[in-house]
Design a protein around this motif. Structure first.
Motif: not given
Length: 373
Positions: A11-14, A18-20, A114-120
């Motif tokens: 994933i193109d981020t540090t 977001i990587q998870r 939403a629980s696994i792809l977005l913030k809580p």
């Protein structure tokens, strides 16, 4: 295989969070794409219709876009895209078949996504969208159809299910986010500690190198000082030998007569040098008379007197008679008080008297009589 998997999930981020979520989005999108291109395509080819082909194409396109967004680190956008697609699929099924109340139950996967792809906190946003879409679609269905299909009762159960799913998903996502935050903080502290430890190790290595260089310089200086000291010792020894030779010079005055004057302070080293010099000179010159001149001696002790007696005795064994000249009054008094015995040794007031007495064939002057002083 591992290399391919690592490239696929890169994933193109540090940002670790977001990587998870990006890895989850990429894995989910790629898995669904494979299913659509195998199972979905196979079912479409069994009963080919324009609508199914369009739906398959659109679904595949959406998941491909989500895959690309996940790889770019745009996880929130890709997650919303999949959730909206899932929500529209559940709501469209209810529109196409209003007599079946089970189509909208497929809104639950939207909460799970939403629980696994977005913030809580975004789970509640998705819940609100699902509830709004669910009640909006239900209003488009005629009342008699909703009553015949028990749609109102199904909507009530679905509402409870969505709330429970959202609450459980929120608790799980919040706990996971908190655990990941703690883990990232611990990792950050560990990296800071490692960095500090590395700096300390570098500083310690530098100090050790400096100390080693200082010790090396000190060792070189000590070696140079030691070499200089050894040179000084050798020079001092040579100087002492020169002084000793000058303090006990050998003066041959006739073929069979040598004169050895004692000069300076009488020390044990001077006496030892005197003894060896007198005997060596007596043998080397074949002297019959050894004249020891004490004019330059201001003080004579028992050890010096004993050494002179020993030298005279040894010289007699070599065939030479010994004559002492130049004894000062204070030295004579000291020798008398010490009880020094000069038996067998002639004395003379000075060197001239001793040489004159020898020239007369050994006749004695008033002070030439042998005996104790």
């Amino acid at each position: 295989m591992d290399r391919f998997r690592n490239r696929l999930l890169h994933i193109d981020t540090t940002d670790p969070e977001i990587q998870r979520r990006g890895k989850i989005l990429v894995s989910l999108s790629s898995g669904v794409i494979v299913l659509l291109l195998t199972g979905g395509l196979a079912l479409t080819l069994i009963q080919p219709t324009i609508g199914r082909l369009i739906n398959l194409t659109l679904a595949t396109l959406v998941f491909v876009v989500s895959f690309i967004l996940g790889k770019k680190g745009l996880v929130t956008i890709g997650g919303y895209l999949l959730i909206i697609l899932t929500t529209l699929g559940a709501l469209s099924g209810e529109v196409l078949n209003p007599t079946s109340p089970f189509n909208m139950f497929y809104l639950v996967p939207a909460i799970l996504l939403a629980s696994i792809l977005l913030k809580p906190y975004q789970i509640w946003v998705i819940l609100g969208l699902c509830l709004a879409g669910m009640f909006g679609i239900s209003q488009l269905i005629p009342p008699e159809t909703r009553s015949d299909g028990h749609l109102n009762l199904a909507l009530a159960h679905l509402t409870v299910l969505l709330f429970v799913s959202a609450f459980i998903s929120f608790i799980g996502a919040q706990s996971l986010a908190s655990a990941l935050t703690d883990a990232n903080e611990a990792r950050r502290r560990a990296e800071a500690a490692n960095q500090q430890l590395s700096e300390l190790n570098n500083a310690l290595e530098q100090r050790v190198a400096e100390r080693t260089a200082a010790l090396q310089r000190l060792s070189e200086e000590q070696q140079a000082t030691l070499a200089h000291l050894e040179e000084s010792i050798v020079a001092q020894r040579n100087l002492q030998q020169t002084i000793a030779s000058l303090s006990v010079p050998v003066i041959p005055v006739r073929d069979d007569t040598i004169v050895i004057p004692l000069v300076g302070a009488v020390t044990s080293e001077l006496l030892a040098h005197f003894n060896s010099t007198a005997l060596d000179a007596t043998e080397r010159y074949g002297a019959r008379t050894l004249i020891i001149d004490l004019t330059g001696i201001a003080l004579l002790d028992t050890q010096a007197a004993a050494t002179i007696v020993q030298t005279a005795t040894a010289a007699r064994l070599l065939g030479a008679e010994t004559t002492l000249v130049g004894i000062r009054p204070e030295v004579a008094q000291t020798l008398v008080s010490l009880g020094a015995s000069f038996t067998g040794i002639r004395t003379a007031a000075n060197l001239q008297t001793a040489l004159f007495a020898q020239q007369r064939g050994g006749s004695r002057s008033a002070r030439d009589a042998p005996g104790a002083i």
